[in-house]
Scaffold this motif. Sequence first.
Motif, mmCIF file in Angstrom:
data_model
loop_
_atom_site.group_PDB
_atom_site.id
_atom_site.type_symbol
_atom_site.label_atom_id
_atom_site.label_comp_id
_atom_site.label_asym_id
_atom_site.label_seq_id
_atom_site.Cartn_x
_atom_site.Cartn_y
_atom_site.Cartn_z
ATOM 1 N N ALA A 167 40.527 -11.829 -2.785
ATOM 2 C CA ALA A 167 39.256 -11.676 -3.500
ATOM 3 C C ALA A 167 39.266 -12.468 -4.800
ATOM 4 O O ALA A 167 38.289 -13.156 -5.130
ATOM 5 N N SER A 168 40.358 -12.392 -5.541
ATOM 6 C CA SER A 168 40.449 -13.091 -6.818
ATOM 7 C C SER A 168 40.373 -14.598 -6.634
ATOM 8 O O SER A 168 39.714 -15.303 -7.405
ATOM 9 N N ASP A 169 41.053 -15.094 -5.598
ATOM 10 C CA ASP A 169 41.022 -16.538 -5.333
ATOM 11 C C ASP A 169 39.615 -16.986 -4.963
ATOM 12 O O ASP A 169 39.128 -18.020 -5.451
ATOM 13 N N HIS A 170 38.937 -16.222 -4.115
ATOM 14 C CA HIS A 170 37.547 -16.554 -3.786
ATOM 15 C C HIS A 170 36.671 -16.523 -5.038
ATOM 16 O O HIS A 170 35.814 -17.393 -5.235
ATOM 17 N N PHE A 171 36.905 -15.537 -5.874
ATOM 18 C CA PHE A 171 36.052 -15.342 -7.041
ATOM 19 C C PHE A 171 36.151 -16.518 -8.015
ATOM 20 O O PHE A 171 35.133 -17.015 -8.500
ATOM 21 N N VAL A 172 37.371 -16.981 -8.305
ATOM 22 C CA VAL A 172 37.523 -18.043 -9.298
ATOM 23 C C VAL A 172 37.198 -19.421 -8.733
ATOM 24 O O VAL A 172 37.184 -20.400 -9.472
ATOM 25 N N THR A 173 36.921 -19.486 -7.433
ATOM 26 C CA THR A 173 36.490 -20.755 -6.837
ATOM 27 C C THR A 173 35.052 -20.648 -6.324
ATOM 28 O O THR A 173 34.654 -21.377 -5.412
ATOM 29 N N PHE A 174 34.291 -19.726 -6.920
ATOM 30 C CA PHE A 174 32.846 -19.594 -6.729
ATOM 31 C C PHE A 174 32.434 -19.076 -5.352
ATOM 32 O O PHE A 174 31.255 -19.073 -5.032
ATOM 33 N N ARG A 175 33.380 -18.646 -4.546
ATOM 34 C CA ARG A 175 33.029 -18.123 -3.215
ATOM 35 C C ARG A 175 32.781 -16.617 -3.350
ATOM 36 O O ARG A 175 33.544 -15.790 -2.846
ATOM 37 N N TYR A 176 31.719 -16.306 -4.061
ATOM 38 C CA TYR A 176 31.488 -14.927 -4.481
ATOM 39 C C TYR A 176 31.255 -13.978 -3.314
ATOM 40 O O TYR A 176 31.714 -12.830 -3.350
ATOM 41 N N GLN A 177 30.547 -14.419 -2.278
ATOM 42 C CA GLN A 177 30.302 -13.532 -1.157
ATOM 43 C C GLN A 177 31.602 -13.177 -0.448
ATOM 44 O O GLN A 177 31.810 -12.027 -0.036
ATOM 45 N N LYS A 178 32.513 -14.139 -0.303
ATOM 46 C CA LYS A 178 33.801 -13.854 0.321
ATOM 47 C C LYS A 178 34.638 -12.919 -0.550
ATOM 48 O O LYS A 178 35.369 -12.069 -0.029
ATOM 49 N N ALA A 179 34.526 -13.079 -1.871
ATOM 50 C CA ALA A 179 35.221 -12.157 -2.784
ATOM 51 C C ALA A 179 34.673 -10.746 -2.609
ATOM 52 O O ALA A 179 35.441 -9.769 -2.534
ATOM 53 N N ILE A 180 33.355 -10.644 -2.525
ATOM 54 C CA ILE A 180 32.720 -9.339 -2.328
ATOM 55 C C ILE A 180 33.193 -8.712 -1.019
ATOM 56 O O ILE A 180 33.498 -7.513 -0.955
#
Length: 214
Positions: A167-180
């Motif tokens: 989730a953190s990796d997705h979040f800091v690379t703008f892949r917010y839906q995948k982080a969610i």
Amino acid sequence: MIIMMLLSFVIIAAVLWWFYSRDKAASLNPVWMIFFVVISMIVIFSSGLRPEKFAVNNKVITEPLGPLSYDDKMRYLEDQLKASPNNSDLWFEIGQGYLLNGEFNNANICFDYALRLSDEPTANQYAAKATTQYYAHSQIINEEIQTLLNKALELDEYNQAALTLIASDHFVTFRYQKAINAWQKILDSERVDVDRVTIINSINQAKQLMQARR
């Protein structure tokens, strides 16, 4: 604080490289990329959802042990290891201490031994090694790290350490839906040790950043 700032600069550089290396430069202005990376890092560090926090679940390390300092705790564990050098649990506990203290090379060595000496490696061991490798490799999930995460999730599909790193990796690379999606899976586990308030707040912040990009 200094370590956090340095990590932020590393991640900004890594994300810029990631976009440009994939011919995505035209998809987002570099100024906006830097803005979203900085905001994302602030959210991760301030929310308490830092991956290494969930890779370290050893109370000997994370909770006070009388008047003993971190160094005292580590010496205590290392003395035990000298008496029992093939104890995979001790290697894992010491590795968690190094990880929590940002000593990634030492942590990686300990987790290697823990995995080798374990008759049946655990999801937490694989997730902890993945988290260590992640920080040691400029916070980019490479093939080796992905393999470790896959092994962790094969053993425990709701493993919080593995899902938090993803989730953190997705979040800091703008892949917010995948982080969610990764955070939501942690919530769906309904495990008692899940900090639901923090995760829900992070999901809401990710949704807000998704709206801001539109």
